[in-house]
Enzyme design. Structure first.
Site, short mmCIF file in Angstrom:
data_model
loop_
_atom_site.label_atom_id
_atom_site.label_comp_id
_atom_site.label_asym_id
_atom_site.label_seq_id
_atom_site.Cartn_x
_atom_site.Cartn_y
_atom_site.Cartn_z
CD GLU A 176 -6.71 -3.55 -5.85
OE1 GLU A 176 -6.55 -2.52 -5.54
OE2 GLU A 176 -5.30 -3.77 -7.35
CB SER A 227 3.57 3.70 -0.91
OG SER A 227 4.10 2.82 -1.48
CD GLU A 248 4.15 12.52 -10.44
OE1 GLU A 248 4.34 12.61 -9.56
OE2 GLU A 248 4.30 12.99 -12.16
CG LEU A 249 7.13 7.17 -6.72
CD1 LEU A 249 8.84 6.48 -6.12
CD2 LEU A 249 6.43 6.40 -6.13
CB CYS A 282 1.74 12.77 -2.89
SG CYS A 282 1.06 12.69 -4.44
P1 NAD Z 1 1.10 0.72 -1.08
O1 NAD Z 1 2.25 1.07 -0.72
O2 NAD Z 1 0.31 -0.58 -0.06
O3 NAD Z 1 -0.06 0.35 -1.67
C1 NAD Z 1 0.08 2.37 -2.43
C2 NAD Z 1 -0.63 1.73 -3.75
O4 NAD Z 1 0.29 0.95 -4.39
C3 NAD Z 1 -1.66 1.50 -4.02
O5 NAD Z 1 -2.74 2.05 -4.67
C4 NAD Z 1 -1.76 -0.23 -4.39
O6 NAD Z 1 -2.58 -0.92 -4.34
C5 NAD Z 1 -0.48 -0.22 -4.71
N1 NAD Z 1 0.23 -1.55 -4.71
C6 NAD Z 1 0.77 -1.70 -3.60
N2 NAD Z 1 1.66 -2.95 -4.14
C7 NAD Z 1 1.49 -2.91 -5.51
C8 NAD Z 1 2.63 -3.46 -6.72
N3 NAD Z 1 3.16 -4.78 -5.96
N4 NAD Z 1 2.50 -3.48 -7.67
C9 NAD Z 1 1.57 -2.92 -7.89
N5 NAD Z 1 0.97 -1.99 -7.33
C10 NAD Z 1 1.13 -2.50 -5.90
O7 NAD Z 1 -0.16 1.13 1.13
P2 NAD Z 1 -1.41 1.68 1.45
O8 NAD Z 1 -1.53 1.64 2.87
O9 NAD Z 1 -2.54 1.71 0.50
O10 NAD Z 1 -0.75 3.46 1.15
C11 NAD Z 1 0.15 3.73 2.08
C12 NAD Z 1 0.96 5.03 1.60
O11 NAD Z 1 1.31 4.93 0.01
C13 NAD Z 1 0.85 6.44 1.93
O12 NAD Z 1 0.74 6.32 3.46
C14 NAD Z 1 1.04 6.69 1.16
O13 NAD Z 1 2.98 7.52 1.30
C15 NAD Z 1 1.68 6.37 0.01
N6 NAD Z 1 0.58 6.91 -1.39
C16 NAD Z 1 0.69 7.45 -2.34
C17 NAD Z 1 -0.58 7.84 -3.13
C18 NAD Z 1 0.02 8.89 -3.60
O14 NAD Z 1 -1.16 9.98 -4.53
N7 NAD Z 1 1.88 9.24 -4.17
C19 NAD Z 1 -1.48 7.39 -3.05
C20 NAD Z 1 -1.98 6.51 -2.45
C21 NAD Z 1 -0.56 5.75 -1.72
#
Ligand code: NAD
Length: 476
Positions: A176, A227, A248-249, A282
């Site tokens: 989003e 995440s 992919e976490l 990541c």
């Molecule tokens: P977050 O954990 O809330 O979100 C991470 C992603 O997951 C976002 O794209 C979000 O839209 C999605 N998401 C969240 N809750 C979901 C749900 N219930 N169902 C489906 N999708 C959901 O937090 P954030 O603040 O966006 O990122 C925090 C941490 O996430 C980062 O510090 C990093 O560690 C990790 N991250 C990892 C990657 C990666 O490439 N593996 C990418 C983005 C974030």
């Protein structure tokens, strides 16, 4: 210049029935546009469209799918500058990285086009002359894909190409916070000829969308990038409904620099990769483990390289690092740095927000960071280089394996014995020695342990979207 972003359902762009929410420019913190949010009614429409789309797309030949994927690649290259500008506006990364990301997206389409033409089954010799035994590969069905905001194009293109090359339909929930580049990616696929319903793109409340799609009986595969915490929730949900997953976490990548490494080259390479995408990757090296005998030399070389980084608006071609993508990451950098310093780490560079507008945080180098510091345990996901010395191979390997993550690991050494020790003993889905060589479309990308399971990229990628079936026939 920045558009209001719509949902893509059943071959049409639609405002959706939910409220449109603002999209912010991380370089200014100001709103630049709006993104439509899906309601349950939109989700229902997307699933119904995907059912129709899958019924049609699954009957296409691999060659036809490949043609469309190659056409998508050509359109992405034609539209590269436009898409890259949107990507930088919404995500913050510097424009050169945005252009590279679009180009990588095109390469991914081309690679997976080839894979669409290489879906093979096999025959198994039977015990009786009148019996044939076939292993066939069918598209697994309708995929629910969830992608994040750090590499909006790359994360989404991997799921779209994997699913579409295999003959699956896909409903993707994009990020989003960075929706416009994803929408342009989907537009390129649609303009290249992906039929209505075979590909749908939604935005909304992430938990609401996953709680609807993952258990839905028409969804046969779930693929998530994000995440570890959210991944575990989705894996539990998918497990309750027996859905196969690709996960992919997060990661917390160790890099081991041994005494015999080319120190200047290692520092330069590691600095460039550390601060790419403002460290929000990541596979970014995060825990720098340096042989004590070269520790200060490495730190000096790394700090010097990091000092040369020019932080600024990603649209300014002189900038080499943009802002953090959102205010959460900025706050996390401030909190992780303060905690590390309180616990005794030494600040060698940066350590603070830059300016009062936007989400800029300085390239930061912390040395002698205690293992108890939060940043040594949580994925920092930002421009923090955390450096510690080691005195023996065993100590370095123990630290590399201390955390439950297992995505990427790196080592710099001229010794094949040390390189082999790292490959054999560091528990990590990907290992890169003497360079940063991960994430090309033709190489498998994936983790183990808390970093997830399954691969995107390489010849492994398409398997995730195929159902293996066995068919045996006796002649009458
Ligand atoms: P977050 O954990 O809330 O979100 C991470 C992603 O997951 C976002 O794209 C979000 O839209 C999605 N998401 C969240 N809750 C979901 C749900 N219930 N169902 C489906 N999708 C959901 O937090 P954030 O603040 O966006 O990122 C925090 C941490 O996430 C980062 O510090 C990093 O560690 C990790 N991250 C990892 C990657 C990666 O490439 N593996 C990418 C983005 C974030």
């Amino acid at each position: 210049m920045y558009p209001d972003v719509a949902l893509y359902i059943d071959g049409s762009w639609t405002g959706g029935s939910g409220a449109a929410l603002p999209v912010l420019n991380p370089a200014t913190g100001e709103p630049i546009g709006r993104v439509a949010h899906a309601t349950p009614a939109d989700l229902e429409r997307a699933v119904a469209a995907a059912e129709r789309g899958f019924a049609r797309w699954r009957r296409s030949s691999g060659f036809e799918r490949a043609r469309i994927l190659r056409r998508t690649a050509a359109l992405l290259r034609e539209r590269c500058e436009h898409i890259a500008q949107l990507l930088t506006l919404e995500q913050g990364k510097v424009i050169a990285e945005s252009r590279q990301e679009v180009e990588r997206g095109a390469e991914c389409c081309e690679w997976m086009a080839g894979e669409a033409q290489r879906i093979y089954g096999r025959t198994i010799g039977s015990r009786a002359a009148h019996v044939s035994q076939l292993v066939i590969k069918d598209p697994i069905g309708i995929v629910a894909g969830f992608t994040p905001w750090n590499f909006p194009i790359n994360q989404l293109v991997r799921k779209l190409t994997g699913a579409l090359a295999a003959g699956c339909a896909i409903i993707a929930k994009g990020p989003e916070e960075t929706p416009a580049s994803c929408a342009e990616l989907v537009r390129a696929f649609a303009d290249a000829g992906i039929p209505a319903g075979a590909m749908n793109l939604l935005y909304g409340t992430p938990a609401q969308i996953s709680e609807y799609l993952v258990p839905h009986p028409s969804i046969r595969k779930v693929s998530f990038t994000g995440s570890t915490a959210v991944g575990k929730q989705l894996a539990a949900l998918a497990g309750r409904h027996m859905k196969p997953m690709t996960m992919e976490l997060g990661g917390h990548a160790p890099v081991l620099v041994f005494a015999d490494a080319d120190i200047a080259s290692a520092a330069r390479i590691l600095c460039a990769s550390k601060f790419r995408c403002s460290g929000q990757s990541c596979i970014n090296p995060t825990r720098y483990l340096i042989d004590r005998s070269i520790y200060e030399r490495f730190v000096d070389a790394f700090v010097e390289a990091a000092r040369a980084i020019k932080v600024g608006n990603g649209l300014d071609p002189a900038s080499t690092m943009g802002p953090m993508a959102n205010v959460r990451r900025l706050q996390a950098m401030q909190a992780l740095t303060a905690d590390a310093l309180e616990q005794g780490a030494r600040l060698r560079l940066g350590g603070a927000r830059i300016g009062a507008a936007g989400y800029f945080f300085a390239p930061t180098v912390l040395t002698d960071v205690p293992l108890s510091a939060r940043a040594m345990n949580e994925e920092p996901f930002g421009p923090l280089a955390l450096i510690r010395p080691f005195s023996s191979l065993d100590e370095a390997l123990a630290e590399a394996n201390r955390l439950p993550y297992g995505l990427a690991a790196y080592a710099f050494t001229r010794s094949s014995t040390l390189a082999r020790a790292v490959v054999e003993q560091v528990q990590s889905g990907m290992v890169s020695i003497n360079h940063i060589g991960l994430a090309a479309p033709e190489t498998p990308f994936g983790g183990m342990r808390d970093s997830g399971y399954g691969f995107e990229g390489g010849s492994e990628a398409i398997e995730a979207y195929l159902q293996t079936r066995f068919v045996t026939t006796a002649d009458l």
